[in-house]
Design a protein around this motif. Sequence first.
Motif, PDB file in Angstrom:
ATOM      1  N   GLY A  82      31.912  36.277  70.827  1.00  0.00           N
ATOM      2  CA  GLY A  82      33.159  36.144  70.096  1.00  0.00           C
ATOM      3  C   GLY A  82      33.185  34.861  69.287  1.00  0.00           C
ATOM      4  N   GLY A  83      34.148  34.739  68.394  1.00  0.00           N
ATOM      5  CA  GLY A  83      34.336  33.515  67.627  1.00  0.00           C
ATOM      6  C   GLY A  83      33.412  33.345  66.455  1.00  0.00           C
ATOM      7  N   VAL A  84      32.592  34.357  66.157  1.00  0.00           N
ATOM      8  CA  VAL A  84      31.692  34.295  65.006  1.00  0.00           C
ATOM      9  C   VAL A  84      32.497  34.629  63.752  1.00  0.00           C
ATOM     10  CG1 VAL A  84      29.641  35.345  63.944  1.00  0.00           C
ATOM     11  CG2 VAL A  84      29.682  34.865  66.401  1.00  0.00           C
ATOM     12  N   PRO A  85      32.292  33.920  62.648  1.00  0.00           N
ATOM     13  CA  PRO A  85      33.104  34.171  61.451  1.00  0.00           C
ATOM     14  C   PRO A  85      32.838  35.552  60.855  1.00  0.00           C
ATOM     15  CG  PRO A  85      31.244  32.763  60.913  1.00  0.00           C
ATOM     16  CD  PRO A  85      31.269  32.886  62.406  1.00  0.00           C
ATOM     17  N   GLU A  86      33.815  36.051  60.120  1.00  0.00           N
ATOM     18  CA  GLU A  86      33.620  37.291  59.376  1.00  0.00           C
ATOM     19  C   GLU A  86      32.590  37.039  58.278  1.00  0.00           C
ATOM     20  OE1 GLU A  86      36.144  40.444  56.586  1.00  0.00           O
ATOM     21  OE2 GLU A  86      37.172  38.847  57.679  1.00  0.00           O
ATOM     22  N   VAL A  87      31.641  37.941  58.156  1.00  0.00           N
ATOM     23  CA  VAL A  87      30.586  37.773  57.156  1.00  0.00           C
ATOM     24  C   VAL A  87      30.670  38.894  56.127  1.00  0.00           C
ATOM     25  CG1 VAL A  87      29.114  36.694  58.888  1.00  0.00           C
ATOM     26  CG2 VAL A  87      28.789  39.114  58.347  1.00  0.00           C
ATOM     27  N   TRP A  88      30.045  38.639  54.969  1.00  0.00           N
ATOM     28  CA  TRP A  88      29.973  39.645  53.906  1.00  0.00           C
ATOM     29  C   TRP A  88      28.619  40.327  54.023  1.00  0.00           C
ATOM     30  CZ3 TRP A  88      28.501  39.217  48.187  1.00  0.00           C
ATOM     31  CH2 TRP A  88      29.041  40.298  47.459  1.00  0.00           C
ATOM     32  N   ALA A  89      28.582  41.437  54.771  1.00  0.00           N
ATOM     33  CA  ALA A  89      27.335  42.149  55.009  1.00  0.00           C
ATOM     34  C   ALA A  89      27.070  43.110  53.853  1.00  0.00           C
ATOM     35  CB  ALA A  89      27.391  42.896  56.330  1.00  0.00           C
ATOM     36  N   GLN A  90      26.735  42.528  52.727  1.00  0.00           N
ATOM     37  CA  GLN A  90      26.505  43.272  51.491  1.00  0.00           C
ATOM     38  C   GLN A  90      25.066  43.064  51.043  1.00  0.00           C
ATOM     39  OE1 GLN A  90      28.443  45.252  49.681  1.00  0.00           O
ATOM     40  NE2 GLN A  90      27.277  45.405  47.790  1.00  0.00           N
ATOM     41  N   SER A  91      24.279  44.140  50.947  1.00  0.00           N
ATOM     42  CA  SER A  91      22.892  44.068  50.498  1.00  0.00           C
ATOM     43  C   SER A  91      22.130  43.034  51.330  1.00  0.00           C
ATOM     44  CB  SER A  91      22.834  43.748  49.003  1.00  0.00           C
ATOM     45  OG  SER A  91      21.521  43.849  48.511  1.00  0.00           O
ATOM     46  N   LYS A 105      22.906  19.575  74.096  1.00  0.00           N
ATOM     47  CA  LYS A 105      23.188  19.427  75.528  1.00  0.00           C
ATOM     48  C   LYS A 105      24.468  18.640  75.785  1.00  0.00           C
ATOM     49  CE  LYS A 105      18.605  20.066  77.531  1.00  0.00           C
ATOM     50  NZ  LYS A 105      17.580  19.529  78.458  1.00  0.00           N
ATOM     51  N   GLN A 106      24.863  17.823  74.810  1.00  0.00           N
ATOM     52  CA  GLN A 106      26.116  17.081  74.944  1.00  0.00           C
ATOM     53  C   GLN A 106      27.286  17.790  74.255  1.00  0.00           C
ATOM     54  OE1 GLN A 106      23.104  15.306  74.062  1.00  0.00           O
ATOM     55  NE2 GLN A 106      22.988  15.000  76.285  1.00  0.00           N
ATOM     56  N   ASP A 107      27.055  18.312  73.017  1.00  0.00           N
ATOM     57  CA  ASP A 107      28.195  18.848  72.261  1.00  0.00           C
ATOM     58  C   ASP A 107      28.258  20.374  72.219  1.00  0.00           C
ATOM     59  OD1 ASP A 107      26.333  19.674  70.287  1.00  0.00           O
ATOM     60  OD2 ASP A 107      26.661  17.884  69.065  1.00  0.00           O
ATOM     61  N   ARG A 108      27.191  21.080  72.621  1.00  0.00           N
ATOM     62  CA  ARG A 108      27.118  22.544  72.668  1.00  0.00           C
ATOM     63  C   ARG A 108      27.423  23.189  71.301  1.00  0.00           C
ATOM     64  NH1 ARG A 108      26.479  24.617  77.552  1.00  0.00           N
ATOM     65  NH2 ARG A 108      27.310  26.655  76.973  1.00  0.00           N
ATOM     66  N   MET A 109      27.155  22.472  70.211  1.00  0.00           N
ATOM     67  CA  MET A 109      27.442  22.982  68.874  1.00  0.00           C
ATOM     68  C   MET A 109      26.319  23.895  68.372  1.00  0.00           C
ATOM     69  SD  MET A 109      30.331  22.213  67.464  1.00  0.00           S
ATOM     70  CE  MET A 109      31.712  21.064  67.627  1.00  0.00           C
ATOM     71  N   ILE A 110      26.732  25.014  67.771  1.00  0.00           N
ATOM     72  CA  ILE A 110      25.822  25.959  67.137  1.00  0.00           C
ATOM     73  C   ILE A 110      26.218  26.080  65.673  1.00  0.00           C
ATOM     74  CG2 ILE A 110      25.136  28.395  67.023  1.00  0.00           C
ATOM     75  CD1 ILE A 110      25.479  28.479  70.066  1.00  0.00           C
ATOM     76  N   TYR A 111      25.231  25.986  64.798  1.00  0.00           N
ATOM     77  CA  TYR A 111      25.451  26.058  63.351  1.00  0.00           C
ATOM     78  C   TYR A 111      24.969  27.413  62.837  1.00  0.00           C
ATOM     79  CZ  TYR A 111      26.433  21.047  63.272  1.00  0.00           C
ATOM     80  OH  TYR A 111      26.984  19.802  63.474  1.00  0.00           O
ATOM     81  N   LEU A 112      25.778  28.027  61.985  1.00  0.00           N
ATOM     82  CA  LEU A 112      25.462  29.327  61.399  1.00  0.00           C
ATOM     83  C   LEU A 112      25.548  29.255  59.883  1.00  0.00           C
ATOM     84  CD1 LEU A 112      27.698  31.649  63.627  1.00  0.00           C
ATOM     85  CD2 LEU A 112      25.259  31.157  63.947  1.00  0.00           C
ATOM     86  N   SER A 113      24.624  29.944  59.196  1.00  0.00           N
ATOM     87  CA  SER A 113      24.786  30.188  57.765  1.00  0.00           C
ATOM     88  C   SER A 113      25.041  31.679  57.575  1.00  0.00           C
ATOM     89  CB  SER A 113      23.554  29.740  56.969  1.00  0.00           C
ATOM     90  OG  SER A 113      22.431  30.545  57.258  1.00  0.00           O
ATOM     91  N   TYR A 114      25.832  32.007  56.560  1.00  0.00           N
ATOM     92  CA  TYR A 114      26.212  33.406  56.374  1.00  0.00           C
ATOM     93  C   TYR A 114      26.731  33.619  54.960  1.00  0.00           C
ATOM     94  CZ  TYR A 114      30.859  31.438  57.411  1.00  0.00           C
ATOM     95  OH  TYR A 114      32.007  30.668  57.406  1.00  0.00           O
ATOM     96  N   ALA A 115      26.741  34.866  54.545  1.00  0.00           N
ATOM     97  CA  ALA A 115      27.288  35.229  53.244  1.00  0.00           C
ATOM     98  C   ALA A 115      28.794  35.419  53.377  1.00  0.00           C
ATOM     99  CB  ALA A 115      26.639  36.512  52.734  1.00  0.00           C
ATOM    100  N   GLU A 116      29.509  34.841  52.423  1.00  0.00           N
ATOM    101  CA  GLU A 116      30.970  34.856  52.444  1.00  0.00           C
ATOM    102  C   GLU A 116      31.472  35.421  51.113  1.00  0.00           C
ATOM    103  OE1 GLU A 116      33.974  31.443  53.828  1.00  0.00           O
ATOM    104  OE2 GLU A 116      33.047  31.026  51.884  1.00  0.00           O
ATOM    105  N   ARG A 117      32.420  36.338  51.182  1.00  0.00           N
ATOM    106  CA  ARG A 117      32.965  36.977  49.977  1.00  0.00           C
ATOM    107  C   ARG A 117      34.155  36.183  49.455  1.00  0.00           C
ATOM    108  NH1 ARG A 117      36.757  40.984  48.470  1.00  0.00           N
ATOM    109  NH2 ARG A 117      35.976  42.479  46.917  1.00  0.00           N
ATOM    110  N   GLY A 118      34.176  36.008  48.126  1.00  0.00           N
ATOM    111  CA  GLY A 118      35.296  35.323  47.497  1.00  0.00           C
ATOM    112  C   GLY A 118      36.369  36.291  47.024  1.00  0.00           C
ATOM    113  N   GLU A 119      37.450  35.744  46.493  1.00  0.00           N
ATOM    114  CA  GLU A 119      38.576  36.567  46.071  1.00  0.00           C
ATOM    115  C   GLU A 119      38.234  37.475  44.898  1.00  0.00           C
ATOM    116  OE1 GLU A 119      41.812  33.967  45.280  1.00  0.00           O
ATOM    117  OE2 GLU A 119      42.093  33.386  47.387  1.00  0.00           O
TER     118      GLU A 119
END
Length: 382
Positions: A82-91, A105-119
């Motif tokens: 859960g908590g994963v951002p909405e992505v633009w799964a286009q092509s 191990k200290q901050d438990r941060m995970i970084y994601l890159s993804y396609a995002e749709r604009g207006e």
Amino acid sequence: MSLRTWIPTLLTATLLPLLAHAAPEQHFKSEEGSLSVSTLAEGLKHPWALAFLPDGAGILVSERVGNLRIVSREGKVGAPLGGVPEVWAQSQGGLLDVVLSPDFKQDRMIYLSYAERGEDGKGGTAVGRGRLSTDRAKLEDFTVIFRQQPKLSDGLHFGSRLVFDREGYLFIALGENNQRPTAQDLDKLQGKVVRILPDGSVPKDNPFVGQANVRPEIWSFGHRNQQGAALNPWTGELWTNEHGPRGGDEINLPKPGKNYGWPLATHGINYSLLPIPEAKGEHVEGMVDPHHVWEKSPAISGMAFYDNPRFKAWDHSLFIGALASQELIRLQLDGDKVVHEERLLGELNARIRDVRVGPDGYLYLLTDDEDGALFKVGLDPQ
């Protein structure tokens, strides 16, 4: 129950769970000996990237459709987090790279890159981070730290790989959204390597900070569609690779403020077999030539340096996945120089999307398919 019947029952109860997780193993030839390939997991929907959780807690796998899952050491594929951002799964777009914070191990941060749709219906690459919950079921407080501007993609050429360097700076290798001239436009973030701090702020020593009409995030420019990136473990330098058009896939070592040529300098032509309209040749004054180039495109993807004592024969090798040629490419290095190339695993007939070296010294590969797989690859004992 007699001893005679109890022992087989005990053995069955003990061994069947292990056999259920036993990965089918295949063996293939290589220059350095026989390769063993185990299928660790299957049924992944166009997996794109993987990252190892510490202490054997599993492998994070991103699926382009928008799922982030944990695959256990035994190959069990977990439910989407859960908590994963909405992505633009286009092509070509969707959920793309995943990396852990250097201080995970200290901050438990995970970084994601993804396609995002604009207006306006166009898309671009975004990067964000969230904290992995203690039960490993979701990302908490996910925050976007970077957005590719402007949004120009119709579903193509998002990049994008994420790499932390030794000082903790985050590099993002971006595509040019299939809008060729933008790779040369310094007021746009298409076709660039950008360098930011973990919270998304811009380092003061970035090469274009303070210049008018130039995006301060930019580290290097003139890139096409960057599909692989890794930090050289022996030098600490960033290496990236990118798709050429028809021909001209290349590896670059992006330096601050440098121009890597696309679309003015290229070894490729258009898919129509016509020249790239903007191209001036393979070498253009003032632009950096590729560190390594393939005249015929394998469609290179994820890559990883081999720096592990487990398989000595692979020492100082760079492994790169290939989508079109459906191979694993091994480049032998002498310092930074590529001195030999070997093509592996063509028998699998698999589009290899990502390549990583596990903590155990094995290679882990993802295949780009509707029924994608996670493979574990090593060298058989000689």
